[in-house]
Each structure stands twice: as structure tokens, then as C-alpha cells.
Design a protein around this motif. Structure first.
Motif, PDB file in Angstrom:
ATOM      1  N   ASP A 123       0.847  -1.192   0.000  1.00 21.51           N
ATOM      2  CA  ASP A 123       0.000   0.000   0.000  1.00 21.51           C
ATOM      3  C   ASP A 123       0.880   1.239   0.000  1.00 21.51           C
ATOM      4  OD1 ASP A 123      -2.491  -1.380   0.190  1.00 21.51           O
ATOM      5  OD2 ASP A 123      -2.104  -1.711   2.322  1.00 21.51           O
ATOM      6  N   ALA A 124       0.323   2.342  -0.469  1.00 24.80           N
ATOM      7  CA  ALA A 124       1.000   3.635  -0.369  1.00 24.80           C
ATOM      8  C   ALA A 124       0.597   4.291   0.946  1.00 24.80           C
ATOM      9  CB  ALA A 124       0.620   4.529  -1.540  1.00 24.80           C
ATOM     10  N   TYR A 125       1.535   5.020   1.550  1.00 25.42           N
ATOM     11  CA  TYR A 125       1.239   5.736   2.788  1.00 25.42           C
ATOM     12  C   TYR A 125       0.309   6.912   2.482  1.00 25.42           C
ATOM     13  CZ  TYR A 125       4.995   3.191   5.132  1.00 25.42           C
ATOM     14  OH  TYR A 125       5.785   2.204   5.677  1.00 25.42           O
ATOM     15  N   PRO A 126      -0.821   7.019   3.180  1.00 24.10           N
ATOM     16  CA  PRO A 126      -1.769   8.112   2.902  1.00 24.10           C
ATOM     17  C   PRO A 126      -1.147   9.499   3.029  1.00 24.10           C
ATOM     18  CG  PRO A 126      -2.815   6.436   4.252  1.00 24.10           C
ATOM     19  CD  PRO A 126      -1.354   6.069   4.178  1.00 24.10           C
ATOM     20  N   GLY A 127      -0.270   9.697   4.024  1.00 22.54           N
ATOM     21  CA  GLY A 127       0.355  10.996   4.196  1.00 22.54           C
ATOM     22  C   GLY A 127       1.250  11.366   3.025  1.00 22.54           C
ATOM     23  N   THR A 128       1.933  10.366   2.469  1.00 17.30           N
ATOM     24  CA  THR A 128       2.771  10.617   1.303  1.00 17.30           C
ATOM     25  C   THR A 128       1.919  10.980   0.101  1.00 17.30           C
ATOM     26  OG1 THR A 128       4.442   9.065   2.118  1.00 17.30           O
ATOM     27  CG2 THR A 128       4.535   9.650  -0.217  1.00 17.30           C
ATOM     28  N   VAL A 129       0.836  10.241  -0.101  1.00 16.15           N
ATOM     29  CA  VAL A 129      -0.057  10.526  -1.220  1.00 16.15           C
ATOM     30  C   VAL A 129      -0.611  11.941  -1.101  1.00 16.15           C
ATOM     31  CG1 VAL A 129      -2.223   9.874  -2.357  1.00 16.15           C
ATOM     32  CG2 VAL A 129      -0.637   8.100  -1.551  1.00 16.15           C
ATOM     33  N   ARG A 130      -0.943  12.336   0.129  1.00 15.76           N
ATOM     34  CA  ARG A 130      -1.469  13.684   0.348  1.00 15.76           C
ATOM     35  C   ARG A 130      -0.441  14.736  -0.051  1.00 15.76           C
ATOM     36  NH1 ARG A 130      -3.600  16.023   6.181  1.00 15.76           N
ATOM     37  NH2 ARG A 130      -4.183  18.091   5.446  1.00 15.76           N
ATOM     38  N   LEU A 131       0.817  14.530   0.342  1.00 18.03           N
ATOM     39  CA  LEU A 131       1.855  15.492   0.013  1.00 18.03           C
ATOM     40  C   LEU A 131       2.120  15.523  -1.490  1.00 18.03           C
ATOM     41  CD1 LEU A 131       4.102  17.495   0.715  1.00 18.03           C
ATOM     42  CD2 LEU A 131       5.603  15.531   1.153  1.00 18.03           C
ATOM     43  N   VAL A 132       2.203  14.369  -2.107  1.00 20.20           N
ATOM     44  CA  VAL A 132       2.494  14.313  -3.538  1.00 20.20           C
ATOM     45  C   VAL A 132       1.387  15.007  -4.332  1.00 20.20           C
ATOM     46  CG1 VAL A 132       2.802  12.785  -5.519  1.00 20.20           C
ATOM     47  CG2 VAL A 132       3.900  12.236  -3.352  1.00 20.20           C
ATOM     48  N   ARG A 133       0.152  14.817  -3.922  1.00 19.97           N
ATOM     49  CA  ARG A 133      -0.954  15.481  -4.614  1.00 19.97           C
ATOM     50  C   ARG A 133      -0.906  16.989  -4.410  1.00 19.97           C
ATOM     51  NH1 ARG A 133      -5.622  10.995  -3.147  1.00 19.97           N
ATOM     52  NH2 ARG A 133      -5.279   9.680  -4.997  1.00 19.97           N
ATOM     53  N   ALA A 134      -0.507  17.412  -3.221  1.00 22.21           N
ATOM     54  CA  ALA A 134      -0.391  18.845  -2.962  1.00 22.21           C
ATOM     55  C   ALA A 134       0.707  19.466  -3.824  1.00 22.21           C
ATOM     56  CB  ALA A 134      -0.111  19.088  -1.483  1.00 22.21           C
ATOM     57  N   LEU A 135       1.816  18.745  -3.971  1.00 23.47           N
ATOM     58  CA  LEU A 135       2.889  19.230  -4.834  1.00 23.47           C
ATOM     59  C   LEU A 135       2.434  19.289  -6.288  1.00 23.47           C
ATOM     60  CD1 LEU A 135       5.834  17.223  -3.240  1.00 23.47           C
ATOM     61  CD2 LEU A 135       5.592  19.711  -3.208  1.00 23.47           C
ATOM     62  N   ARG A 136       1.706  18.265  -6.724  1.00 17.90           N
ATOM     63  CA  ARG A 136       1.187  18.259  -8.097  1.00 17.90           C
ATOM     64  C   ARG A 136       0.253  19.438  -8.317  1.00 17.90           C
ATOM     65  NH1 ARG A 136      -3.018  13.641  -9.393  1.00 17.90           N
ATOM     66  NH2 ARG A 136      -4.111  14.985  -7.902  1.00 17.90           N
ATOM     67  N   ASP A 137      -0.606  19.689  -7.346  1.00 16.30           N
ATOM     68  CA  ASP A 137      -1.548  20.809  -7.480  1.00 16.30           C
ATOM     69  C   ASP A 137      -0.822  22.152  -7.534  1.00 16.30           C
ATOM     70  OD1 ASP A 137      -3.558  18.935  -7.441  1.00 16.30           O
ATOM     71  OD2 ASP A 137      -4.131  19.304  -5.347  1.00 16.30           O
ATOM     72  N   ALA A 138       0.351  22.202  -6.884  1.00 16.01           N
ATOM     73  CA  ALA A 138       1.140  23.438  -6.889  1.00 16.01           C
ATOM     74  C   ALA A 138       2.052  23.542  -8.107  1.00 16.01           C
ATOM     75  CB  ALA A 138       1.970  23.516  -5.613  1.00 16.01           C
ATOM     76  N   GLY A 139       2.030  22.518  -8.956  1.00 12.76           N
ATOM     77  CA  GLY A 139       2.846  22.538 -10.159  1.00 12.76           C
ATOM     78  C   GLY A 139       4.296  22.176  -9.947  1.00 12.76           C
ATOM     79  N   VAL A 140       4.608  21.479  -8.835  1.00 13.81           N
ATOM     80  CA  VAL A 140       5.983  21.083  -8.543  1.00 13.81           C
ATOM     81  C   VAL A 140       6.243  19.696  -9.130  1.00 13.81           C
ATOM     82  CG1 VAL A 140       7.682  20.629  -6.738  1.00 13.81           C
ATOM     83  CG2 VAL A 140       5.974  22.438  -6.419  1.00 13.81           C
ATOM     84  N   PRO A 141       7.207  19.534 -10.029  1.00 14.38           N
ATOM     85  CA  PRO A 141       7.501  18.220 -10.609  1.00 14.38           C
ATOM     86  C   PRO A 141       7.952  17.228  -9.540  1.00 14.38           C
ATOM     87  CG  PRO A 141       8.521  19.966 -11.895  1.00 14.38           C
ATOM     88  CD  PRO A 141       8.037  20.593 -10.620  1.00 14.38           C
ATOM     89  N   ARG A 142       7.594  15.951  -9.742  1.00 14.15           N
ATOM     90  CA  ARG A 142       7.841  14.919  -8.749  1.00 14.15           C
ATOM     91  C   ARG A 142       8.458  13.688  -9.404  1.00 14.15           C
ATOM     92  NH1 ARG A 142       3.815  17.057  -9.741  1.00 14.15           N
ATOM     93  NH2 ARG A 142       2.933  15.225 -10.784  1.00 14.15           N
ATOM     94  N   ALA A 143       9.464  13.116  -8.744  1.00 10.29           N
ATOM     95  CA  ALA A 143      10.097  11.887  -9.225  1.00 10.29           C
ATOM     96  C   ALA A 143      10.096  10.850  -8.119  1.00 10.29           C
ATOM     97  CB  ALA A 143      11.530  12.155  -9.675  1.00 10.29           C
ATOM     98  N   ALA A 144       9.994   9.593  -8.516  1.00  5.36           N
ATOM     99  CA  ALA A 144      10.202   8.465  -7.606  1.00  5.36           C
ATOM    100  C   ALA A 144      11.538   7.835  -7.983  1.00  5.36           C
ATOM    101  CB  ALA A 144       9.074   7.454  -7.734  1.00  5.36           C
ATOM    102  N   ALA A 145      12.326   7.493  -6.986  1.00  7.64           N
ATOM    103  CA  ALA A 145      13.636   6.895  -7.231  1.00  7.64           C
ATOM    104  C   ALA A 145      13.822   5.710  -6.296  1.00  7.64           C
ATOM    105  CB  ALA A 145      14.745   7.914  -7.015  1.00  7.64           C
ATOM    106  N   SER A 146      14.495   4.683  -6.790  1.00  9.42           N
ATOM    107  CA  SER A 146      14.696   3.502  -5.968  1.00  9.42           C
ATOM    108  C   SER A 146      15.831   2.662  -6.517  1.00  9.42           C
ATOM    109  CB  SER A 146      13.421   2.645  -5.929  1.00  9.42           C
ATOM    110  OG  SER A 146      13.636   1.443  -5.224  1.00  9.42           O
ATOM    111  N   ALA A 147      16.594   2.048  -5.610  1.00 12.95           N
ATOM    112  CA  ALA A 147      17.614   1.095  -6.023  1.00 12.95           C
ATOM    113  C   ALA A 147      16.993  -0.226  -6.445  1.00 12.95           C
ATOM    114  CB  ALA A 147      18.606   0.865  -4.878  1.00 12.95           C
ATOM    115  N   SER A 148      15.716  -0.416  -6.172  1.00 14.71           N
ATOM    116  CA  SER A 148      15.028  -1.671  -6.486  1.00 14.71           C
ATOM    117  C   SER A 148      14.533  -1.687  -7.926  1.00 14.71           C
ATOM    118  CB  SER A 148      13.836  -1.857  -5.541  1.00 14.71           C
ATOM    119  OG  SER A 148      13.044  -2.965  -5.948  1.00 14.71           O
ATOM    120  N   ARG A 149      14.653  -2.839  -8.554  1.00 16.74           N
ATOM    121  CA  ARG A 149      14.105  -3.031  -9.900  1.00 16.74           C
ATOM    122  C   ARG A 149      12.587  -3.202  -9.860  1.00 16.74           C
ATOM    123  NH1 ARG A 149      18.154  -4.949 -13.733  1.00 16.74           N
ATOM    124  NH2 ARG A 149      20.209  -4.927 -12.743  1.00 16.74           N
TER     125      ARG A 149
END
Length: 259
Positions: A123-149
Motif C-alpha cells: 500500500d501507499a502511505y496516505p500521508g505521502t499521497v497527500r503530500l504528492v498530490r499537494a505538490l502536483r496541485d502546486a505545479g511542482v515536478p515529482r520523481a520516484a527513485a529507488s535502487a530496487s528493480r
């Protein structure tokens, strides 16, 4: 509650909201920051390492204890590639492992993780989803990064892949020859693809190696996420390079964490 690194003698602490509003891009680690998959990784590592220790007990009896999926996961494995994590733990237990042995342990962990992921999902953490959506609404570009394939699959299964403009995962890191954390290569590639300089961007991480990578990369803001892995985890994240530490990323939204 937000923890901050002490300000320098001539620098007054900045309020958090303006700092977030001023960044030009945000890079999020995946496991333990966006999704709750860190617990699945830790459980898979424990099974793989404990099986290895039983089959190949170290000469020192004190080094034969089971893998600690909290402390040792955070110290040796979290945020690193599978091979780097396996090598770091075995070395910490005094085991001179050959490259073939390291690959075998990492492959066992990969098999276990894949089985558990397919069976239970994440599952995704609700608090993270809330922040990511707020950044999207503000027009801030967002990336996900991970060492995992598995990052793309994890984000897709959690239903949040479309919230990110860019994904740089372990497969891309291998293709490009990016160094693993605590080197900042993964984050720098992500922010490059977002079109923002690191010194105007933020990194969000839960791993000690990850916050160290953000600091080495010269990012304007390094946010540590403490999911209560240990009593002093927040302080350790600050020592390794985080500017601030939160328990829930909703704390970085107006109104704070949801009740």
C-alpha cells in the motif's frame, strides 16, 4: 512532530511551508517513503540472511545471532542495492564472502521478496499521497527513485505511479552505471530528468544511506522520514544529512497529519 538540524550561528530556522513552496522539484525514495514495502524487504532479508547464517555459521559465536530486521536492516541494507546490502551485512558479521556468495544471498532475498510481493501486495502511505498530490496541485515536478528493480511494479500495485512525472529504478541505475547510495547518482539523475538543479530541489528519504546521498548531492532540502524503526532513528537521520525529520509526510502539508 518535525525535528530540524540545528541552524548555523548566523542562520535563523526557516519555516517549513515556504521552503517547500520554493523548491523546483521533489525526489521521493520508494520503499518506506511512498509504499510500505520496506517491511516486505526487511522480512525477505531476514529469511535469507538467517538461512545463510545457519548453513555457514561465523567462527565468532556472537556473530551467529539472527538478522535484526530493524537495526541491521537500517544500518546495512536499507536504501542500497541487493548486492551492496548483502555484502555490507556479511562483512559486518565478519564473513569474507566471495562475489558468488553475495550474489547467491541476494538472489535468495529477491526470490523471497517477489513471492511475498505477488502474494500480499503493498500500500501507499496516505500521508505521502497527500503530500504528492499537494505538490502536483502546486505545479511542482515529482520523481520516484529507488535502487530496487521492482519500484515501478510497487507503485503501480499501490495505485500511485501516475502521481509521478519520472521514475528512476534499479534497472535504469544498472543501465546507466549509476553508483549506489550513499552516492547521490540516483537522485541526481531523477532531478535532471525533472529539469531542475539539485540546489533548488528536495529529496525525501527514510534510509541513512539515502539522506547521506541527498546531502552529498547538494540538494536544497533533505527530508528524513522516521517510521519509528528505532528510538534514535530520527537523530541518526539528522546526523547522516537530513535537514528535517518527520514521522508522516502529511506533516509537510498545511493542516499537518490527518487525524
Amino acid at each position: 512532530m518535525i525535528m530540524r538540524r540545528p541552524a548555523g550561528p548566523e542562520t535563523a530556522p526557516a519555516t517549513l511551508a515556504p521552503v517547500l513552496r520554493d523548491v523546483h522539484a521533489v525526489v521521493f525514495d520508494t520503499d518506506g517513503v511512498i509504499t510500505d514495502s520496506a517491511r516486505v524487504h526487511a522480512a525477505a532479508w531476514k529469511t535469507a540472511f538467517d538461512a545463510f547464517l545457519r548453513a555457514h555459521p561465523p567462527a565468532d559465536p556472537d556473530m551467529r545471532r539472527p538478522f535484526d530486521e530493524h537495526e541491521e536492516y537500517l544500518r546495512h541494507v536499507d536504501g542500497r542495492s541487493r548486492l551492496d546490502g548483502a555484502a555490507a551485512f556479511l562483512a559486518a558479521r565478519g564473513i569474507e564472502a566471495s562475489p558468488d556468495t553475495v550474489r547467491a544471498v541476494a538472489a535468495d532475498k529477491e526470490r523471497l521478496f517477489t513471492e511475498r510481493l505477488r502474494e500480499h501486495g503493498v500500500d501507499a502511505y496516505p500521508g505521502t499521497v497527500r503530500l504528492v498530490r499537494a505538490l502536483r496541485d502546486a505545479g511542482v515536478p515529482r520523481a520516484a527513485a529507488s535502487a530496487s528493480r521492482h519500484a515501478g511494479e510497487l507503485l503501480s500495485r499501490a495505485g500511485v505511479l501516475d502521481l509521478f512525472d519520472v521514475l528512476v529504478d534499479g534497472a535504469e541505475a544498472a543501465r546507466l552505471g549509476l553508483a549506489g547510495k550513499p552516492e547521490p547518482d540516483l537522485f541526481l539523475e531523477a532531478v535532471r530528468r525533472l529539469g531542475a538543479p539539485a540546489d533548488r530541489a528536495a529529496v525525501v528519504e527514510d534510509a541513512l544511506a539515502g539522506v547521506a546521498a541527498g546531502r552529498r548531492g547538494g540538494f536544497a532540502l533533505v527530508v528524513g522520514v522516521d517510521r519509528a524503526a528505532g528510538a534514535d532513528t530520527g537523530a541518526r537521520l539528522l546526523r547522516h544529512g537530513a535537514d528535517i525529520v518527520v514521522h508522516d509526510l502529511a506533516e509537510l502539508c498545511s493542516g499537518g497529519a490527518p487525524k
